[in-house]
Design a protein around this motif. Sequence first.
Motif, PDB file in Angstrom:
ATOM      1  N   LEU A 103      35.588 -13.018  -4.087  1.00 42.70           N
ATOM      2  CA  LEU A 103      35.972 -11.938  -4.989  1.00 42.70           C
ATOM      3  C   LEU A 103      37.080 -12.369  -5.947  1.00 42.70           C
ATOM      4  O   LEU A 103      37.009 -12.140  -7.155  1.00 42.70           O
ATOM      5  N   VAL A 108      33.293 -11.155  -8.582  1.00 42.62           N
ATOM      6  CA  VAL A 108      32.250 -10.393  -7.890  1.00 42.62           C
ATOM      7  C   VAL A 108      31.652 -11.292  -6.826  1.00 42.62           C
ATOM      8  O   VAL A 108      31.519 -12.504  -7.015  1.00 42.62           O
ATOM      9  N   ASN A 170      35.384  -6.903  -7.751  1.00 41.13           N
ATOM     10  CA  ASN A 170      36.797  -7.003  -7.400  1.00 41.13           C
ATOM     11  C   ASN A 170      37.544  -5.811  -7.981  1.00 41.13           C
ATOM     12  O   ASN A 170      37.589  -5.641  -9.199  1.00 41.13           O
ATOM     13  N   TYR A 173      40.128  -6.692 -10.706  1.00 43.81           N
ATOM     14  CA  TYR A 173      39.559  -7.611 -11.701  1.00 43.81           C
ATOM     15  C   TYR A 173      40.438  -7.720 -12.943  1.00 43.81           C
ATOM     16  O   TYR A 173      40.641  -8.806 -13.479  1.00 43.81           O
ATOM     17  N   LEU A 304      40.251  -3.312  -1.386  1.00 41.59           N
ATOM     18  CA  LEU A 304      39.267  -4.381  -1.183  1.00 41.59           C
ATOM     19  C   LEU A 304      38.293  -4.021  -0.072  1.00 41.59           C
ATOM     20  O   LEU A 304      37.078  -4.238  -0.195  1.00 41.59           O
TER      21      LEU A 304
END
Length: 418
Positions: A103, A108, A170, A173, A304
């Motif tokens: 991740l 991803v 993620n 991100y 997460l």
Amino acid sequence: FKRVNNAFRPSVPTPTPYTGIGPNTSVRPYVPRSRFRTERTIISSIYTRISIDVAGIDIRHVELDDLGRYAKDVDSKLNECLTWEANLDQSPRDFRQDIVATLFDEGVAAIVPVNTEVDEFGQVVEILDMRVGRVVDWYPRHVRVSLYNENRGDRQEIVIEKRKVALIPNPLYSVVNEPNSTLQRLIRKLTLLDGADEQSSSGKLDLIIQLPYVIKSEARRQQAEARRKDIEFQLKGSQYGIAYTDGTEKITQLNRPVENNLLKQVEYLTNLLYSQLGITDAVMNGTADEKAMINYYSRTVEPLLDAITEGMQRAFLRAQGGKPKKERIRYFRDPFKLVPMSEIADVADKFSRNEILSSNEIRSFMGIPPSTDPKADQLINSNMPQPGLVGTDPNQQAVAPQSANQLPWAPPAAPTPS
């Protein structure tokens, strides 16, 4: 009717010759490798710290009751993958750490069921094992995934439907993977700082030679160049690095690096990244208190875990193949992990007194074998009298006393004087 399906096997199998036990390598080929730019910085330590903390929380395939509460674990192959063995090479903890590392490095992660049991209509009935892959190409309804093939011993790219793979984005991100994010800026500054450190520690002398004549013509310039090469040859060929010069020549040594503000920028970006990720220096070195750890778990670890469980739940527990609607994929964190031993007794007393946990359940958290006393498995408050445990008849009704002499705690009556 059931049959086993493999994601790497084509629709028409082609025979391949069997040559020994397969290829060999000196490193684990299924382990995700970080990109080269992050291996020389502090980013790898941040990735490792967060992935270890996420991997320390269990993920299970569970069944809910009518009110949406946890009822029990589901006896399925998927739950065995999540709690016993994810695949031939990885345990469940290693598998969870692999997901988080992918991740952070790719933005991803793709969790692909490799071996599955399908029914006569092609619907997945059971998931036997699964692996983490990297998404190479995106299509409208498919993705191309780079996945480790345990039969060949190397990574292979396969095209698979999005409905059959858990795509985990993620949640961090914009902080980690965006081209101009805080982490990417920190990586570039650290690369520049490493280059400056290598240049300053490359073994150069940084000498300036002042010759006794003016260097303006081409002949003087060639003469100065020849003099510079002669001094370099003397220093290089000498055992102790000694060279001689003319009495009219003057040598100045620059024994200091060029000043820059790269280190201050790196410190600023590091503190900014820590604040955006929800971690502190105390979390990294293991000296954080309970409040700091709770903040870290709520801001970094749990988002997460939510992304991982929701992605697996959407892909693997879809309403197909007779899957009940009450099945979910949930994560469970040990509530006693952050409690110090000095407070365990107080916490255990409150949980047992309020009939939340039994004695044997509390003993299991502490790593103590369960007691054989039947009372240890009951949700009771030991500080209060229990009718079934003290020997009294719960059906017996109390009779109100008519006088003080009938009270069981009253003293015997005094004799009547004559």
